[in-house]
Write a protein that holds these residues in place. Structure first.
Motif, short mmCIF file in Angstrom:
data_model
loop_
_atom_site.label_atom_id
_atom_site.label_comp_id
_atom_site.label_asym_id
_atom_site.label_seq_id
_atom_site.Cartn_x
_atom_site.Cartn_y
_atom_site.Cartn_z
N ALA A 1 1.04 1.80 -1.40
CA ALA A 1 0.83 3.23 -1.24
C ALA A 1 1.13 3.99 -2.52
N GLN B 1 -1.06 6.78 -4.04
CA GLN B 1 -1.87 7.40 -3.01
C GLN B 1 -1.41 8.83 -2.76
N TYR C 1 5.54 6.69 3.78
CA TYR C 1 4.67 6.79 2.62
C TYR C 1 5.43 7.23 1.37
N ALA D 1 4.01 7.12 -2.48
CA ALA D 1 2.88 8.04 -2.38
C ALA D 1 3.32 9.48 -2.62
#
Length: 264
Positions: free
Chosen positions: A8, A11, A30, A35
């Motif tokens: 992740a 992202q 996340y 992320a």
């Protein structure tokens, strides 16, 4: 056995209803993976508390009510300007309470539940679709539905109907997004331990801890699944519920417990 996820880090993820429950657990998941995560809720104090746990600029909190389409448009634009077009948008915001059609005071609850659980999903996705198309990002729209949307539950007409509508809406959206390479994932949870289920005074089979659920949700998202029921045991329950004849469903639910009626 550990669940493996696509990395992740790097992202960009946008999550509604992130101040508690599943939304908060997904945001933490996340963020811990590296992320950049935009989080929204009506209450910002909990969002800022979450943001303070991570490096500056990684967790971006926004106050917004998913019932307000203009507010969600502005929030989406603010996130895109700050971080870029998201790879994943998760429409998680949702509410639940017991409702009875015979009670006039429950009409307001019906409207509120549909405005958040159905229209809130539309208001979350719509501002990002054009940007995803133009970027060629092959992004992903994720809607949190519920096993409760498969059959109508007694005392939960608004919630069951709203989640049934969400499931059908997400399927329509998935077919619309095919030519753009944008994936649409429907996640239908069973019982997850959150403030929403803490008020239930009845037995909840296969109850799952929220952090474990968030990890499994993220795994399904990383695989760009079309439809998934979590936990897997509830997937089998969902299949059975889908084929039970109407007369048997009526008999099974005749004396079923009801979710508490509360003011939303």
């Amino acid at each position: 056995m550990a669940i493996l996820h696509a990395p992740a880090a790097g992202q960009r993820v946008f999550i509604t209803g992130a101040s508690s429950g599943i939304g908060l657990a997904l945001a933490r998941h996340y963020l811990r993976q590296g992320a950049i995560v935009g989080v929204t809720a009506r209450r910002t104090d909990l969002l800022y508390k979450l943001a303070a746990e991570f490096p500056d600029g990684q967790c971006l909190p926004y106050q917004a009510d998913v019932r307000d389409a203009q507010a969600m448009q502005a929030t989406a634009q603010a996130f895109i300007q700050a971080a870029g077009v998201p790879h994943i948008v998760i429409a998680n915001a949702g509410v639940s309470c017991g409702t009875l059609s015979a009670e006039a005071e429950d009409i307001t609850a019906f409207h509120t539940i549909f405005e958040i659980n159905v229209f809130g999903m539309l208001h979350t996705f719509q501002p990002f679709i054009a940007a995803m198309r133009e970027s060629g990002l092959r992004g992903q729209l994720v809607g949190i539905a519920s096993v409760a949307g498969i059959r109508g539950l007694p005392g939960a007409g608004a919630y069951s109907a709203s989640k049934s509508a969400a499931i059908t809406y997400l399927e329509s959206l998935r077919t619309e997004m095919q030519h753009d390479g944008i994936a649409v994932t429907t996640i239908a949870p069973g019982y997850i331990r959150t403030p929403m289920t803490d008020v239930n005074g009845y037995r909840m089979p296969f109850l799952m801890e929220v952090d474990i659920a968030a990890s499994k949700f993220a795994h399904a998202i990383s695989r760009r699944k079309r439809f998934v029921v979590i936990p897997w045991q509830m997937g089998w329950v969902a299949r059975i519920l889908h084929i039970i004849p109407h007369w048997l469903w009526d008999r099974l639910t005749r004396n079923a417990p009801h979710k508490p009626r509360i003011e939303l």
